[in-house]
Design an enzyme around this catalytic site. Structure first.
Site, mmCIF file in Angstrom:
data_model
loop_
_atom_site.group_PDB
_atom_site.id
_atom_site.type_symbol
_atom_site.label_atom_id
_atom_site.label_comp_id
_atom_site.label_asym_id
_atom_site.label_seq_id
_atom_site.Cartn_x
_atom_site.Cartn_y
_atom_site.Cartn_z
ATOM 1 N N LEU A 153 0.817 -1.215 0.000
ATOM 2 C CA LEU A 153 0.000 0.000 0.000
ATOM 3 C C LEU A 153 0.850 1.264 0.000
ATOM 4 C CD1 LEU A 153 0.067 1.145 3.151
ATOM 5 C CD2 LEU A 153 -1.554 -0.700 3.475
ATOM 6 N N ARG A 154 0.303 2.294 -0.615
ATOM 7 C CA ARG A 154 0.966 3.594 -0.651
ATOM 8 C C ARG A 154 0.261 4.540 0.314
ATOM 9 N NH1 ARG A 154 -0.214 4.591 -6.772
ATOM 10 N NH2 ARG A 154 -2.031 3.498 -5.957
ATOM 11 N N LYS A 204 9.209 -7.968 -2.203
ATOM 12 C CA LYS A 204 8.933 -6.641 -1.635
ATOM 13 C C LYS A 204 10.109 -5.684 -1.854
ATOM 14 C CE LYS A 204 7.215 -3.302 0.590
ATOM 15 N NZ LYS A 204 5.967 -2.680 0.840
ATOM 16 N N CYS A 260 9.501 4.363 2.964
ATOM 17 C CA CYS A 260 9.837 3.075 2.335
ATOM 18 C C CYS A 260 11.020 3.137 1.373
ATOM 19 C CB CYS A 260 8.622 2.520 1.615
ATOM 20 S SG CYS A 260 7.318 2.053 2.753
HETATM 21 C C1 UDX Z 1 5.794 3.100 -1.628
HETATM 22 C C2 UDX Z 1 5.331 2.007 -2.613
HETATM 23 O O1 UDX Z 1 4.704 2.629 -3.733
HETATM 24 C C3 UDX Z 1 4.393 1.038 -1.923
HETATM 25 O O2 UDX Z 1 4.046 -0.015 -2.814
HETATM 26 C C4 UDX Z 1 5.088 0.465 -0.693
HETATM 27 O O3 UDX Z 1 4.216 -0.394 0.010
HETATM 28 C C5 UDX Z 1 5.564 1.580 0.221
HETATM 29 O O4 UDX Z 1 6.391 2.496 -0.509
HETATM 30 P P1 UDX Z 1 4.758 5.349 -0.596
HETATM 31 O O5 UDX Z 1 6.130 5.569 -0.047
HETATM 32 O O6 UDX Z 1 3.588 5.488 0.306
HETATM 33 O O7 UDX Z 1 4.661 3.856 -1.244
HETATM 34 O O8 UDX Z 1 4.525 6.382 -1.794
HETATM 35 P P2 UDX Z 1 4.735 6.402 -3.382
HETATM 36 O O9 UDX Z 1 3.471 6.860 -3.993
HETATM 37 O O10 UDX Z 1 5.303 5.156 -3.888
HETATM 38 O O11 UDX Z 1 5.808 7.590 -3.534
HETATM 39 C C6 UDX Z 1 7.111 7.498 -3.000
HETATM 40 C C7 UDX Z 1 7.931 8.710 -3.368
HETATM 41 O O12 UDX Z 1 8.232 8.722 -4.762
HETATM 42 C C8 UDX Z 1 7.250 10.048 -3.088
HETATM 43 O O13 UDX Z 1 8.194 10.955 -2.541
HETATM 44 C C9 UDX Z 1 6.788 10.515 -4.444
HETATM 45 O O14 UDX Z 1 6.685 11.910 -4.539
HETATM 46 C C10 UDX Z 1 7.891 9.971 -5.335
HETATM 47 N N1 UDX Z 1 7.478 9.762 -6.725
HETATM 48 C C11 UDX Z 1 6.549 8.806 -7.028
HETATM 49 C C12 UDX Z 1 8.057 10.513 -7.745
HETATM 50 O O15 UDX Z 1 8.910 11.378 -7.497
HETATM 51 N N2 UDX Z 1 7.680 10.269 -9.042
HETATM 52 C C13 UDX Z 1 6.765 9.313 -9.364
HETATM 53 O O16 UDX Z 1 6.489 9.158 -10.567
HETATM 54 C C14 UDX Z 1 6.176 8.574 -8.329
#
Ligand code: UDX
Length: 431
Positions: A153-154, A204, A260
């Site tokens: 999950l995000r 994972k 994460c």
């Molecule tokens: C992530 C994983 O997506 C999820 O599957 C796992 O369980 C936990 O880690 P999360 O950290 O909640 O989830 O957020 P996510 O939406 O993945 O974004 C992570 C970071 O990447 C954020 O800082 C976001 O701004 C950045 N990001 C994401 C980008 O810079 N560009 C993108 O295209 C996508």
């Protein structure tokens, strides 16, 4: 089913509330009495859309309860999820002492067969260690299984992600464990990947590392776009429509953060190191991420000439929208650097200001909205793409600013439109 979830953090609380909503009886356990007390009173320690209502409803309907007592949970429930924290040590590896302590407690509390499921992100081989630990302390030789069921999950869309997963991964050693978990997840109607425990653990870390790699890749390309005058949004669309690549996670920006990606990358690099593999590729992913933040400071400097005494307005502090989580948020490093260079910082975030106040320099001024941030600023930096920042009245924003300079750290605005309003607009790899 009767389910016990140990660790009422992000993963534990969301999973607990969702399992309860699917009709199971869930007890969420945490060793923080303050947290459990406030959960019992209906207050949720994190901001996650929909979570408060879900907890409230399931609590009211008697399917969700909270306790500090692991023994009670293990006694009452056949399935026990471990969702405790696995913080980073100084050398990047995950600290698994909480997992070990919980395994010991489970071992001495089991009255009959129990299925113990790792839900926290853990290094490969943790399942074996959990099994070993339980065996050592399981003096009455009670039957048990260990399984790995990583959560994907995000934050910000956690409930939706839990209820509609792309896949459910079950790392199991016995048919009994597989059947219990498959039954538990049946209502989600998601594809189920049944595999061994080690493969599930690696799935994972490999998933998060791959997603972080995609982000660093597009950020690196955005730098090339900047240098040659191409547009990263067009490039990302052009490559993302190839189904082998996919268009998700190709948004260039100020770098990834959160609880994460940074932690899991370090942990995976360390796991590889321990088994004699130098994961140079992932080290480069980290390097690009650090570079991305430094680049942003340079961009602002090149727009403002001298930073001392210039006022920079920062919109957004959380590591992504729809969360109050600021862990490893790239904008915090950017603010620190700008502050160190002598700039004045004003900022606003819809949810994360309380947490940010505790870690940012005391000179940072917290504002009530984006317009107050814009007032008398020499430059506005969009750092987190909250919806409310997409809908601003930019004519008003411009009229409030000392200089109309807009740095779009998430590429959410239309450069032509912003230039038309009169801004000097700079995005990440945008024309
Ligand atoms: C992530 C994983 O997506 C999820 O599957 C796992 O369980 C936990 O880690 P999360 O950290 O909640 O989830 O957020 P996510 O939406 O993945 O974004 C992570 C970071 O990447 C954020 O800082 C976001 O701004 C950045 N990001 C994401 C980008 O810079 N560009 C993108 O295209 C996508």
């Amino acid at each position: 089913m009767k389910i016990c979830i140990i660790g009422a953090g992000y993963v534990g609380l969301v999973s607990g509330a969702c399992f309860a909503d699917l009709g199971n009886d869930v007890i969420c356990i945490d060793n923080d009495p303050k947290k459990i007390k406030s959960l019992k009173l209906g207050s949720i320690p994190i901001y996650e859309p929909g979570l408060a209502e879900l907890v409230k409803r399931n609590k009211k309907e008697g399917r969700l309860s909270f306790s500090t007592n692991i023994k009670e949970g293990v006694r009452k429930c056949e399935v026990v999820f471990i969702a405790v924290g696995t913080p980073s040590r100084d050398n990047g590896e995950a600290d698994l002492s909480f997992v070990e302590n919980v395994a010991k407690e489970i071992a001495v509390s089991m009255p009959s067969y129990r299925l113990i499921v790792e839900k926290s992100t853990v290094p490969v081989n943790t399942g074996e260690w959990v099994e070993h630990t339980i065996k050592v302390f399981n003096k009455r030789n009670i039957k048990f299984d260990v399984a790995s069921n990583p959560e994907f999950l995000r934050e910000g869309s956690a409930i939706k992600d839990f209820m509609n997963p792309d896949r459910v991964v079950l790392g199991v050693k016995s048919k009994r464990a597989k059947d219990i978990l498959a039954e538990l997840y049946k209502p989600l109607k998601a594809p189920i990947v049944v595999t061994d425990i080690k493969s599930a653990e690696i799935i994972k870390h490999a998933s998060n590392s791959f997603l972080a790699t995609k982000i660093s890749f597009i950020n690196a390309i955005s730098d090339i776009c900047d240098k040659v005058g191409a547009d990263i949004v067009e490039v990302a669309r052009g490559i993302g429509l190839d189904r082998r690549i996919g268009k998700e996670f190709l948004n260039a920006g100020i770098g990834f953060g959160g609880s994460c990606f940074p932690k899991d990358l370090s942990a995976f690099i360390r796991i590889a190191e321990k088994i004699g593999y130098d994961f140079g590729m992932l080290k480069e992913v980290q390097r690009v991420n650090e570079y991305q933040k430094a680049l942003l400071v340079k961009k602002i400097e090149s727009l403002l000439w001298n930073l001392p005494k210039k006022t920079i307005g920062v919109l957004g502090l959380s590591f992504k929208p729809d969360t109050d989580d600021i862990r490893q948020a790239p904008v915090l490093d950017i603010i620190e650097q700008l502050h160190r260079e002598g700039a004045h910082i004003k900022t606003y975030d819809p949810q994360a200001m309380e947490k940010a106040r505790m870690v940012l320099p005391k000179e940072v001024k917290f504002c009530k909205d984006a317009y107050e941030v814009a007032k008398n600023s020499d430059c506005l930096l969009l750092a987190t793409e909250w919806n409310e920042f997409k809908e601003l009245d930019f004519k008003r924003v411009k009229s409030l600013m000392k200089q109309p300079i807009l740095v779009d750290g998430r590429n959410i605005y239309d450069p032509a439109e912003m230039k038309r309003i009169g801004f000097t607009y700079v995005g990440i790899g945008r024309k």
